[in-house]
Design an enzyme around this catalytic site. Sequence first.
Site, mmCIF file in Angstrom:
data_model
loop_
_atom_site.group_PDB
_atom_site.id
_atom_site.type_symbol
_atom_site.label_atom_id
_atom_site.label_comp_id
_atom_site.label_asym_id
_atom_site.label_seq_id
_atom_site.Cartn_x
_atom_site.Cartn_y
_atom_site.Cartn_z
ATOM 1 N N TYR A 184 -0.660 -5.060 11.319
ATOM 2 C CA TYR A 184 -0.800 -4.610 9.924
ATOM 3 C C TYR A 184 -1.751 -3.421 9.815
ATOM 4 O O TYR A 184 -1.415 -2.392 9.217
ATOM 5 C CB TYR A 184 -1.303 -5.766 9.063
ATOM 6 C CG TYR A 184 -1.419 -5.438 7.591
ATOM 7 C CD1 TYR A 184 -0.283 -5.410 6.784
ATOM 8 C CD2 TYR A 184 -2.657 -5.161 7.010
ATOM 9 C CE1 TYR A 184 -0.377 -5.115 5.422
ATOM 10 C CE2 TYR A 184 -2.761 -4.869 5.658
ATOM 11 C CZ TYR A 184 -1.615 -4.842 4.858
ATOM 12 O OH TYR A 184 -1.721 -4.539 3.520
ATOM 13 N N LYS A 191 -0.962 0.570 8.545
ATOM 14 C CA LYS A 191 -1.515 1.244 7.364
ATOM 15 C C LYS A 191 -2.287 2.508 7.771
ATOM 16 O O LYS A 191 -2.313 3.489 7.006
ATOM 17 C CB LYS A 191 -2.397 0.277 6.569
ATOM 18 C CG LYS A 191 -1.618 -0.880 5.938
ATOM 19 C CD LYS A 191 -0.541 -0.419 4.952
ATOM 20 C CE LYS A 191 0.087 -1.583 4.204
ATOM 21 N NZ LYS A 191 1.127 -1.186 3.247
HETATM 22 P P1 NAP Z 1 3.999 -9.403 -1.548
HETATM 23 O O1 NAP Z 1 3.710 -10.186 -2.801
HETATM 24 O O2 NAP Z 1 4.341 -10.125 -0.309
HETATM 25 O O3 NAP Z 1 5.150 -8.341 -1.924
HETATM 26 C C1 NAP Z 1 5.710 -7.522 -0.936
HETATM 27 C C2 NAP Z 1 6.948 -6.885 -1.509
HETATM 28 O O4 NAP Z 1 7.526 -6.058 -0.496
HETATM 29 C C3 NAP Z 1 8.019 -7.903 -1.914
HETATM 30 O O5 NAP Z 1 8.687 -7.454 -3.063
HETATM 31 C C4 NAP Z 1 8.949 -7.883 -0.721
HETATM 32 O O6 NAP Z 1 10.275 -8.287 -1.004
HETATM 33 C C5 NAP Z 1 8.891 -6.396 -0.405
HETATM 34 N N1 NAP Z 1 9.459 -6.080 0.903
HETATM 35 C C6 NAP Z 1 9.088 -6.505 2.125
HETATM 36 N N2 NAP Z 1 9.887 -5.993 3.065
HETATM 37 C C7 NAP Z 1 10.793 -5.211 2.418
HETATM 38 C C8 NAP Z 1 11.889 -4.428 2.819
HETATM 39 N N3 NAP Z 1 12.246 -4.314 4.116
HETATM 40 N N4 NAP Z 1 12.584 -3.744 1.879
HETATM 41 C C9 NAP Z 1 12.238 -3.842 0.574
HETATM 42 N N5 NAP Z 1 11.241 -4.606 0.119
HETATM 43 C C10 NAP Z 1 10.522 -5.279 1.038
HETATM 44 O O7 NAP Z 1 2.765 -8.497 -1.155
HETATM 45 P P2 NAP Z 1 1.771 -7.557 -2.007
HETATM 46 O O8 NAP Z 1 0.401 -8.022 -1.695
HETATM 47 O O9 NAP Z 1 2.215 -7.431 -3.400
HETATM 48 O O10 NAP Z 1 1.969 -6.179 -1.220
HETATM 49 C C11 NAP Z 1 2.398 -4.969 -1.837
HETATM 50 C C12 NAP Z 1 1.803 -3.826 -1.052
HETATM 51 O O11 NAP Z 1 0.379 -3.854 -1.183
HETATM 52 C C13 NAP Z 1 2.079 -3.884 0.450
HETATM 53 O O12 NAP Z 1 2.358 -2.597 0.949
HETATM 54 C C14 NAP Z 1 0.774 -4.392 1.018
HETATM 55 O O13 NAP Z 1 0.578 -4.022 2.361
HETATM 56 C C15 NAP Z 1 -0.222 -3.726 0.089
HETATM 57 N N6 NAP Z 1 -1.553 -4.319 0.076
HETATM 58 C C16 NAP Z 1 -1.729 -5.599 -0.359
HETATM 59 C C17 NAP Z 1 -3.013 -6.128 -0.371
HETATM 60 C C18 NAP Z 1 -3.289 -7.529 -0.849
HETATM 61 O O14 NAP Z 1 -4.455 -7.973 -0.777
HETATM 62 N N7 NAP Z 1 -2.313 -8.257 -1.350
HETATM 63 C C19 NAP Z 1 -4.111 -5.364 0.050
HETATM 64 C C20 NAP Z 1 -3.878 -4.064 0.481
HETATM 65 C C21 NAP Z 1 -2.598 -3.555 0.485
HETATM 66 P P3 NAP Z 1 10.797 -9.804 -0.789
HETATM 67 O O15 NAP Z 1 10.401 -10.569 -2.025
HETATM 68 O O16 NAP Z 1 12.252 -9.635 -0.634
HETATM 69 O O17 NAP Z 1 10.129 -10.339 0.452
#
Ligand code: NAP
Length: 246
Positions: free
Chosen positions: A169, A173
């Site tokens: 991961y 990033k």
């Molecule tokens: P999440 O709730 O797991 O959501 C991830 C989203 O990405 C879901 O809609 C998922 O779809 C989609 N996805 C995954 N693989 C995909 C693909 N091949 N094609 C299209 N969609 C895909 O996670 P989140 O925390 O909201 O993450 C959103 C972003 O924020 C990510 O880039 C993550 O790295 C970043 N981020 C998150 C955090 C945190 O603390 N949560 C911190 C820093 C950065 P499905 O529902 O179909 O799986």
Amino acid sequence: MTEIALITGGNKGIGFETARQLGAAGVRVLVGARAAERGEPAAATLRVDGADATFVRLDVTDEDAIEAAAKRIEAEFGRLDILVNNAGISVYVGSGADGVAPPSRTPVAAVRENFETNVFGVIAVTNVMLPLLRKAPLGRIVNVSSGLGSVTLAAADDPLLAGINLLPYNTSKTALNGVTIAYARELRDTPIKVNAVTPGYCATDLNGHTGFRTAAEGAEVTVRLALIGPDGPTGGFFGADGPVPW
Ligand code: NAP
């Protein structure tokens, strides 16, 4: 003129909250999701809340799906104002008593799998959507990165991040940050702004809801960079409190 935004991974978590906030700001939101059974209800929920929201099928690892999404956006709108590359995964290796595997016990396949979505997916989507962004008066690309991708913070053993040494991961990033700079450089003589953001540690499915911020709070920085004006930054990395070191 109503602006049009595509949010990848818009069906849940931070992406969904980004779509909700952009919709509330009067932007027409295209909710990118790889599965109709998750994307349709997400867009329907946003519409109940008053947003102009449409589900667009989009798996960022599927080139045919990306092309089809771009053709549809071209046919329906003729341009794209905002692209939010939000879809992301975290491939964990190791479990139970062993915890997360250290880099030396992480299979290359796990790193590759993480890069497929978080890096190569962003490049693939960006390249196909770029002609549509060029047709907008002020195109904006926001890449949703992470503080865990900051080499500066990692090298400084930042106390918040030091224990989270996730090779697949974190390095994906870091690469995404490099991708952001590369596109910003290419596009710096155009109206298109390209920035990376970190939402902070938010409670979502990605981390088993262990984050201490809400997804809505995490979405705010993305929305801020998605709505910058012609004098806004490009080639930067931002969090809730301002610029973040690369
Ligand atoms: P999440 O709730 O797991 O959501 C991830 C989203 O990405 C879901 O809609 C998922 O779809 C989609 N996805 C995954 N693989 C995909 C693909 N091949 N094609 C299209 N969609 C895909 O996670 P989140 O925390 O909201 O993450 C959103 C972003 O924020 C990510 O880039 C993550 O790295 C970043 N981020 C998150 C955090 C945190 O603390 N949560 C911190 C820093 C950065 P499905 O529902 O179909 O799986």
